[in-house]
Design a protein around this motif. Structure first.
Motif, PDB file in Angstrom:
ATOM      1  N   UNK A 139      -3.076   0.576   7.625  1.00 17.88           N
ATOM      2  CA  UNK A 139      -2.850  -0.434   8.661  1.00 17.88           C
ATOM      3  C   UNK A 139      -2.829  -1.835   8.046  1.00 17.88           C
ATOM      4  N   UNK A 140      -3.820  -2.133   7.187  1.00 27.33           N
ATOM      5  CA  UNK A 140      -3.887  -3.452   6.562  1.00 27.33           C
ATOM      6  C   UNK A 140      -2.650  -3.701   5.704  1.00 27.33           C
ATOM      7  N   UNK A 141      -2.294  -2.715   4.889  1.00 28.94           N
ATOM      8  CA  UNK A 141      -1.125  -2.878   4.021  1.00 28.94           C
ATOM      9  C   UNK A 141       0.146  -3.028   4.848  1.00 28.94           C
ATOM     10  N   UNK A 142       0.275  -2.234   5.916  1.00 29.70           N
ATOM     11  CA  UNK A 142       1.463  -2.303   6.755  1.00 29.70           C
ATOM     12  C   UNK A 142       1.635  -3.667   7.403  1.00 29.70           C
ATOM     13  N   UNK A 143       0.551  -4.223   7.919  1.00 27.23           N
ATOM     14  CA  UNK A 143       0.663  -5.546   8.545  1.00 27.23           C
ATOM     15  C   UNK A 143       0.844  -6.658   7.510  1.00 27.23           C
ATOM     16  N   UNK A 272      17.247 -11.091   2.502  1.00 25.51           N
ATOM     17  CA  UNK A 272      16.776 -11.551   1.204  1.00 25.51           C
ATOM     18  C   UNK A 272      15.724 -10.588   0.667  1.00 25.51           C
ATOM     19  N   UNK A 273      15.217 -10.884  -0.521  1.00 22.78           N
ATOM     20  CA  UNK A 273      14.320  -9.949  -1.187  1.00 22.78           C
ATOM     21  C   UNK A 273      13.006  -9.793  -0.431  1.00 22.78           C
ATOM     22  N   UNK A 274      12.546 -10.856   0.253  1.00 24.34           N
ATOM     23  CA  UNK A 274      11.285 -10.746   0.982  1.00 24.34           C
ATOM     24  C   UNK A 274      11.418  -9.787   2.172  1.00 24.34           C
ATOM     25  N   UNK A 275      12.539  -9.847   2.856  1.00 18.81           N
ATOM     26  CA  UNK A 275      12.762  -8.932   3.971  1.00 18.81           C
ATOM     27  C   UNK A 275      12.832  -7.493   3.488  1.00 18.81           C
ATOM     28  N   UNK A 276      13.477  -7.287   2.348  1.00 13.98           N
ATOM     29  CA  UNK A 276      13.601  -5.929   1.814  1.00 13.98           C
ATOM     30  C   UNK A 276      12.247  -5.403   1.341  1.00 13.98           C
ATOM     31  N   UNK A 277      11.506  -6.227   0.595  1.00 13.36           N
ATOM     32  CA  UNK A 277      10.193  -5.805   0.104  1.00 13.36           C
ATOM     33  C   UNK A 277       9.239  -5.561   1.272  1.00 13.36           C
ATOM     34  N   UNK A 278       9.209  -6.485   2.243  1.00 11.42           N
ATOM     35  CA  UNK A 278       8.338  -6.308   3.400  1.00 11.42           C
ATOM     36  C   UNK A 278       8.674  -5.059   4.182  1.00 11.42           C
ATOM     37  N   UNK A 279       9.961  -4.779   4.347  1.00  9.97           N
ATOM     38  CA  UNK A 279      10.378  -3.575   5.062  1.00  9.97           C
ATOM     39  C   UNK A 279       9.916  -2.322   4.325  1.00  9.97           C
ATOM     40  N   UNK A 280      10.032  -2.331   2.999  1.00 13.77           N
ATOM     41  CA  UNK A 280       9.582  -1.167   2.214  1.00 13.77           C
ATOM     42  C   UNK A 280       8.079  -0.953   2.371  1.00 13.77           C
ATOM     43  N   UNK A 281       7.310  -2.034   2.401  1.00 12.79           N
ATOM     44  CA  UNK A 281       5.853  -1.914   2.570  1.00 12.79           C
ATOM     45  C   UNK A 281       5.532  -1.328   3.944  1.00 12.79           C
ATOM     46  N   UNK A 282       6.198  -1.835   4.996  1.00 11.20           N
ATOM     47  CA  UNK A 282       5.957  -1.322   6.350  1.00 11.20           C
ATOM     48  C   UNK A 282       6.327   0.151   6.443  1.00 11.20           C
ATOM     49  N   UNK A 283       7.472   0.520   5.873  1.00  7.18           N
ATOM     50  CA  UNK A 283       7.923   1.917   5.931  1.00  7.18           C
ATOM     51  C   UNK A 283       6.953   2.825   5.187  1.00  7.18           C
ATOM     52  N   UNK A 284       6.538   2.425   3.991  1.00  7.09           N
ATOM     53  CA  UNK A 284       5.623   3.266   3.204  1.00  7.09           C
ATOM     54  C   UNK A 284       4.298   3.452   3.939  1.00  7.09           C
ATOM     55  N   UNK A 285       3.769   2.380   4.501  1.00  9.73           N
ATOM     56  CA  UNK A 285       2.493   2.476   5.226  1.00  9.73           C
ATOM     57  C   UNK A 285       2.641   3.339   6.469  1.00  9.73           C
ATOM     58  N   UNK A 286       3.722   3.122   7.218  1.00  5.36           N
ATOM     59  CA  UNK A 286       3.937   3.914   8.428  1.00  5.36           C
ATOM     60  C   UNK A 286       4.162   5.377   8.129  1.00  5.36           C
ATOM     61  N   UNK A 287       4.929   5.674   7.069  1.00 10.90           N
ATOM     62  CA  UNK A 287       5.168   7.068   6.700  1.00 10.90           C
ATOM     63  C   UNK A 287       3.862   7.754   6.293  1.00 10.90           C
ATOM     64  N   UNK A 288       3.010   7.024   5.575  1.00 11.01           N
ATOM     65  CA  UNK A 288       1.711   7.596   5.215  1.00 11.01           C
ATOM     66  C   UNK A 288       0.862   7.834   6.460  1.00 11.01           C
ATOM     67  N   UNK A 289       0.915   6.887   7.409  1.00  6.22           N
ATOM     68  CA  UNK A 289       0.162   7.046   8.649  1.00  6.22           C
ATOM     69  C   UNK A 289       0.632   8.285   9.416  1.00  6.22           C
ATOM     70  N   UNK A 290       1.943   8.468   9.499  1.00  8.98           N
ATOM     71  CA  UNK A 290       2.493   9.641  10.180  1.00  8.98           C
ATOM     72  C   UNK A 290       2.049  10.920   9.479  1.00  8.98           C
ATOM     73  N   UNK A 291       2.034  10.889   8.148  1.00  3.09           N
ATOM     74  CA  UNK A 291       1.578  12.056   7.387  1.00  3.09           C
ATOM     75  C   UNK A 291       0.128  12.395   7.704  1.00  3.09           C
ATOM     76  N   UNK A 292      -0.730  11.379   7.762  1.00  3.16           N
ATOM     77  CA  UNK A 292      -2.139  11.621   8.076  1.00  3.16           C
ATOM     78  C   UNK A 292      -2.315  12.118   9.503  1.00  3.16           C
ATOM     79  N   UNK A 293      -1.539  11.525  10.438  1.00  8.55           N
ATOM     80  CA  UNK A 293      -1.629  11.956  11.832  1.00  8.55           C
ATOM     81  C   UNK A 293      -1.137  13.399  11.989  1.00  8.55           C
TER      82      UNK A 293
END
Length: 307
Positions: A139-143, A272-293
């Motif tokens: 959650x912290x990493x995703x936000x 830009x690169x910040x939007x791409x990097x931020x999106x990757x962080x949100x996706x990775x965190x959310x995918x991990x959350x879905x895996x745990x759920x």
């Protein structure tokens, strides 16, 4: 001694592949809907979009529900929890369309992908559901990824980004309410009732915001958007019923790929690169959350709203 029970059947070979393709197709439909809503919002108010698209979407959903015998049981449909879900979905739609009118398509879609994280956070804070340290870290990493996209000290942050966050909060409330709906209540009926409520809200607010003339292009965009959101709904439900959700649910993030592609090809956006990097962080965190759920047998993928 009675014979041993056979093991519970999981998805058949090939089911996960079909389910992942259905989920990906649903996300493509939702991205197309968002694109057409954004194009329409340049000429007409969000409330007019909600009103007109809602009529067409409602007709499609109720036709599908009638064909599948899902127009029942009406007595259990009008419950407080469904009312709460409907109000939350209306709030999600208003805030998301209002933000989408002014934000790049990919930005709005990327911020909205914080929804699984928000659902888990809300369930822990308001419902007392246990959350382990791994999911708190996700959650912290995703936000943090959301903050990278928003850039609070730069040009990427503004009132319209806040509107997306408001939409995420409403969507989390909607999805927590969805968990508590009667199991006998068909999903298509729930979606149809919500779509009618969204449309009625738009019509009620039209005298306040005003009516803009409709061109042939606007009618076409809203008609295709209503078909896209209806088709996406059917595909996501089919996906949830076909495959193992621990495998299929992460494919919901393909919506970002479609949003980025449509934004670049149709709207001329350049992430830009910040939007791409931020999106990757949100996706990775959310995918991990879905895996745990999914390991806890509480998948976070739920029927979509009419946004």
């Amino acid at each position: 001694m009675p014979p041993p029970l056979p093991p519970s059947a999981g998805p058949a070979p090939g089911d996960n592949l079909r389910a992942s393709l259905l989920m990906t197709g649903a996300m493509a439909c939702f991205a197309v809907n968002d694109l057409l809503v954004k194009l329409s919002s340049a000429s007409i108010e969000p409330m007019q979009i909600m009103a007109l698209r809602g009529v067409m979407t409602s007709a499609l959903l109720f036709a599908l529900a009638y064909g599948r015998g899902a127009l029942r049981p009406w007595r259990t449909a009008f419950t407080p929890v469904l009312l709460l879900r409907t109000v939350a979905d209306v709030g999600t739609t208003i805030s998301y369309i209002s933000a989408l009118r002014h934000l790049p398509l990919a930005n709005a879609s990327a911020i909205f992908q914080a929804l699984p994280l928000t659902i888990t956070l809300a369930a822990a804070v308001f419902l007392g559901e246990p959350v382990g340290w791994r999911r708190w870290l996700a959650i912290v990493v995703g936000f943090f990824g959301v903050l990278v996209i928003l850039r609070p000290t730069g040009d990427g942050f503004g009132v319209y980004a806040i509107w997306v966050l408001v939409s995420v909060a409403f969507a989390a409330l909607r999805d927590l309410a969805t968990r508590r709906l009667p199991t006998a209540l068909p999903s298509l009926l729930v979606a149809g009732i919500t779509s009618v409520a969204v449309s009625l809200t738009g019509f009620v607010m039209l005298p306040v915001v005003g009516w803009s003339p409709m061109t042939a292009d606007l009618w076409m965009w809203l008609a295709v958007a209503s078909v896209a959101i209806g088709a996406g709904y059917v595909m996501i439900v089919a996906s949830m019923r076909t495959g193992d959700m621990g495998f299929v649910a992460p494919f919901r993030y393909t919506v970002l790929l479609f949003a980025f592609a449509l934004g670049v090809l149709v709207l001329g956006e350049r992430p830009d690169w910040q939007e791409i990097v931020g999106s990757c962080i949100v996706v990775a965190s959310g995918a991990y959350m879905i895996h745990r759920e999914a390991r806890r047998r509480r998948p976070l993928t739920v029927p979509p709203s009419a946004r």
